[in-house]
Every structure is written in structure tokens, then in C-alpha cells.
Design a protein around this motif. Structure first.
Motif, PDB file in Angstrom:
ATOM      1  N   GLU A  27      10.548  11.454 -83.273  1.00  0.00           N
ATOM      2  CA  GLU A  27       9.736  10.894 -81.934  1.00  0.00           C
ATOM      3  C   GLU A  27       9.452   9.517 -81.927  1.00  0.00           C
ATOM      4  O   GLU A  27       9.253   8.887 -80.599  1.00  0.00           O
ATOM      5  N   PRO A  79      12.962   6.237 -79.752  1.00  0.00           N
ATOM      6  CA  PRO A  79      13.653   6.977 -78.667  1.00  0.00           C
ATOM      7  C   PRO A  79      15.186   6.662 -78.934  1.00  0.00           C
ATOM      8  O   PRO A  79      16.005   7.716 -78.530  1.00  0.00           O
ATOM      9  N   ASP A 107       4.063  10.396 -73.851  1.00  0.00           N
ATOM     10  CA  ASP A 107       5.397  10.654 -74.150  1.00  0.00           C
ATOM     11  C   ASP A 107       6.714  10.038 -73.513  1.00  0.00           C
ATOM     12  O   ASP A 107       6.702   9.439 -72.348  1.00  0.00           O
ATOM     13  N   TYR A 108       7.639   9.896 -74.358  1.00  0.00           N
ATOM     14  CA  TYR A 108       8.705   9.010 -73.951  1.00  0.00           C
ATOM     15  C   TYR A 108       9.477   9.468 -72.723  1.00  0.00           C
ATOM     16  O   TYR A 108       9.566   8.875 -71.792  1.00  0.00           O
ATOM     17  N   ASN A 109       9.668  10.755 -72.345  1.00  0.00           N
ATOM     18  CA  ASN A 109      10.185  11.490 -71.245  1.00  0.00           C
ATOM     19  C   ASN A 109       9.104  11.122 -70.104  1.00  0.00           C
ATOM     20  O   ASN A 109       9.652  11.176 -68.899  1.00  0.00           O
ATOM     21  N   LEU A 126       7.609   8.289 -69.234  1.00  0.00           N
ATOM     22  CA  LEU A 126       7.543   6.960 -68.922  1.00  0.00           C
ATOM     23  C   LEU A 126       8.142   6.420 -67.662  1.00  0.00           C
ATOM     24  O   LEU A 126       7.547   5.741 -67.056  1.00  0.00           O
ATOM     25  N   LYS A 167      12.307  -1.348 -74.879  1.00  0.00           N
ATOM     26  CA  LYS A 167      11.460  -1.311 -73.660  1.00  0.00           C
ATOM     27  C   LYS A 167      11.936  -2.310 -72.735  1.00  0.00           C
ATOM     28  O   LYS A 167      11.357  -2.028 -71.481  1.00  0.00           O
ATOM     29  N   GLU A 177      13.996  -0.404 -70.506  1.00  0.00           N
ATOM     30  CA  GLU A 177      13.471   0.659 -69.802  1.00  0.00           C
ATOM     31  C   GLU A 177      12.683   0.143 -68.798  1.00  0.00           C
ATOM     32  O   GLU A 177      12.689   0.687 -67.722  1.00  0.00           O
TER      33      GLU A 177
END
Length: 377
Positions: free
Chosen positions: A18, A21, A271-273, A275, A303, A306
């Protein structure tokens, strides 16, 4: 569960999935593309971490976890022993034809198994970070020993060795004297998000305060945290700053908790999902590394990609030499190098303007990257 064809692929990632990513992104990709069973070996998160466990998407992925290693010193060595024993046991039990490990600390069991099986098994390695010769020599003794095993086996044992970019890869090859090795073994595998992130775009705010955001690991001494916070407070009528971080050192956490101005907010981890949904409410994503090591100087953090995928401009530290290759100001989202040691000279009003500029999609998505390693596996 329906039996999957062929021998399984084993992926070994010592640190909790976790926190990385790029690993969970690869697993998401393989869960769709691969018909073979994927056995993943990792460690558990610390109970207080707040991180949600990665949940597999398909039945062909099996995740095996060992005990959290960074516990009390009395248990730490025992937990290391448990992890490496479990890895070796699973390799012997499932007899994979392909093994992918991440970072030197995950290499012990794959290296032993490769020595036993020889050409019958493909060995693949990916490094999230660049570690210099000096850093290996002064690392934890166990990591130093494992890297010595790696260096002896690099010339003959590997089907794939990758770093996140070409500069890191070149330094890795030179450090280990691998210039004469067959070049097709070496690859770059950058850290990109999924193309689905682009579906949730930020709504650019041209009239209200500039909404700045930082996501990722956070350290007080290794990042321009103090400089950034002081500058935002000076300009609080024009901007706000939000931080999201699970992995944060105590000094940085204390510093942020002591901020009494509502223009600077610390939200803890996310949580990454989640973001993409969070990032769409901001204008600019920040990357504020100091040049404390070659790993960060020659770095383009995940990042950055992202932020771009979600339509944010990116402001990064000008000391991040590799990221300068991505710099652009003639389209939006912009990617701009900033001197965080002299922010008073930074014209943020000019930097944020998009008048007359065309939009350019990110294009940095993992669907364009992972097919290559999948073919190798």
C-alpha cells in the motif's frame, strides 16, 4: 477458483504494498492482462499506519503477507527471518518460471532460488529508488550483503533489470560495472497512474485563491516545507495549501500541527484510489524535494504524473534535475521549476495564467509502460 494456465508468476515486495502505488498499479494491470496465477509476497502494514490494505481485483492474484517487520528490536530479526523463509518456501512450493522482486531488500529468496534452478527460471528486478555505491556500503548490513549477492549475479542471472528513468539506469549500470552486459536486459519503468485518472479533471480556478496541494511522503529536513509554509502565509490572501501524507516524520508532523493559520492544512493520509476525486479540487500540485541525494536529484516522482493526469499544474523544485526535462509553460497543465529557496522572487500570478494556451493531455499512463515487463514475464 478456476485453475489458471501455466506456472505462476511470483512477485516479492518486502515493504507493504500500500505504500508503493507503482506496485499496486502493476498488480491492477496484471489482474486484467494475465491469465496466469500471480502470487505476491509482502509484509503487513503497521497497525497504526491508517493505510487500507490493497484489495486484489481478480481471483488469479493471491497475496501472502508476513508479519510487520519494523516492530520492537527484539522481534525485528525474527520477523526478517519469517519473511525470507516464507518467500523461499513459496518459491519451492509453486515452482514459478518467472520471479519479479522489488528492491535489494526483497532479493534474498529469489537469488537463492535462481542459483538452484538456473536457466529454468526468469529473474526480474525493479528498483523504485536509485541507491548509490556509498549508500549501499552504509546501509543496513543485511541489505549490503544481499546487494553483494546481486552484483555477483547481475552478469548472468537476470532477464530484466529496471530503474524508473534512463539517468538512474545509467548510473546503476556504471556503479555495478555492467557496461558490457547485453543491453536488452536493462529497462526503464516509470511510475505513472492509470489512464482512468484523466476522467476526473480539476476545474481550474482563475478568480479565487490559488489552491495548492502536496501529496506524498513528507520530511522536514529533506523537503522545502518550512520555506513553502512561510511563503504561503505571506501570501494567504492569494493562496491556500493542503497536505496529504501517511508517511511523515515527527518533526514535519509537529510543524504542520503547529500552524495556526487556516491557509495551511494537514489532512493526514488518503487512500490512493481516492486521490483523483481529491485532486480535482486543486489548481497546482507541488513536489518539494531538497537535493539531499542523487536519488531525489534524478527523480520524477509518481505524484507529478498523478497531478498532471488530473489536470493540475505542477510546481517542482528546480534542484530536481531530471524533472526539468518535463518542464513546459506553453501549454496547460504547466510544469514549472521553482526555486523554493527564493520564493519571494517567484511570480506566481504569471505562473498560474493560462490565457491563450492550449490544453495538452498528460499521456503518462501505465497502460503504455507495463506491457513490456508483462511480455518478459
Amino acid at each position: 477458483m478456476t485453475k489458471t494456465p501455466g506456472s505462476p508468476i511470483v512477485i516479492i515486495h518486502f515493504n507493504p504494498l500500500e505504500r508503493y502505488p507503482p506496485v499496486t498499479n502493476l498488480l491492477n494491470f496484471l489482474s486484467v492482462k494475465s491469465k496466469r496465477q500471480i502470487i505476491v509476497v509482502s509484509t503487513c502494514n503497521a497497525r497504526h499506519s491508517g493505510l487500507k490494505n490493497y484489495e486484489k481485483r481478480t481471483e488469479n492474484i493471491i497475496i501472502k503477507r508476513s508479519r510487520h517487520v519494523n516492530s520492537s528490536s527484539v522481534l525485528r530479526l525474527f520477523n526478517y527471518f519469517l519473511f525470507y523463509s516464507k518467500c523461499l518456501y513459496l518459491l519451492i512450493k509453486h515452482r514459478p518460471k518467472s520471479i519479479l522482486y522489488f528492491e535489494t531488500i526483497s532479493s534474498l529468496a529469489p537469488l537463492f532460488y535462481k542459483k538452484i534452478k538456473g536457466p529454468k527460471v526468469k529473474l526480474l528486478a525493479h528498483y523504485h529508488e536509485y541507491t548509490s555505491v556509498h549508500e549501499y556500503k552504509h546501509n543496513m548490513r543485511l541489505v549490503t550483503l544481499m546487494h553483494q549477492m546481486e552484483t555477483r549475479m547481475y552478469p548472468w542471472a537476470y532477464s530484466w533489470i529496471s530503474q524508473t528513468n534512463e539517468v538512474r539506469l545509467e548510473k546503476f549500470i556504471n556503479d555495478n560495472g555492467l557496461e558490457k552486459i547485453d543491453q536488452p536486459v536493462f529497462h526503464t519503468m516509470p511510475n505513472y497512474p492509470s489512464k482512468y485518472w484523466a476522467k476526473r479533471k480539476a476545474v481550474f480556478n482563475s478568480t479565487d485563491k490559488i489552491r495548492l496541494v502536496y501529496v506524498g511522503s513528507l520530511g522536514y529536513d529533506t523537503m522545502y516545507l518550512q520555506e513553502l509554509a512561510d511563503w504561503v502565509r505571506k501570501n494567504k490572501d492569494y493562496m491556500s495549501l493542503d497536505f496529504y501524507a501517511y508517511n511523515i516524520d515527527e518533526r514535519a508532523k509537529q510543524f504542520l500541527q503547529e500552524q495556526n493559520d487556516n491557509c495551511i492544512r494537514f489532512h493526514g493520509g488518503c487512500d490512493y484510489n481516492e486521490l483523483p476525486e481529491i485532486l480535482k479540487d486543486y489548481d497546482v500540485g507541488l513536489s518539494i524535494y531538497k537535493p539531499v541525494s542523487d536519488n531525489w536529484i534524478y527523480n520524477a516522482p509518481n505524484k507529478i504524473f498523478e497531478y498532471l493526469a488530473c489536470g493540475l499544474d505542477v510546481w517542482f523544485s528546480r534542484t530536481m534535475t531530471y524533472t526539468k526535462r518535463l518542464e513546459r509553460g506553453d501549454v496547460f497543465p504547466k510544469i514549472i521549476a521553482v526555486d523554493f529557496e527564493d520564493l519571494d522572487e517567484f511570480d506566481f500570478r504569471k505562473a498560474i495564467k493560462r490565457d491563450g494556451l492550449l490544453h495538452k493531455e498528460s499521456g503518462f499512463f501505465y497502460e503504455c509502460v507495463y506491457p513490456e515487463i508483462y511480455r518478459c514475464m
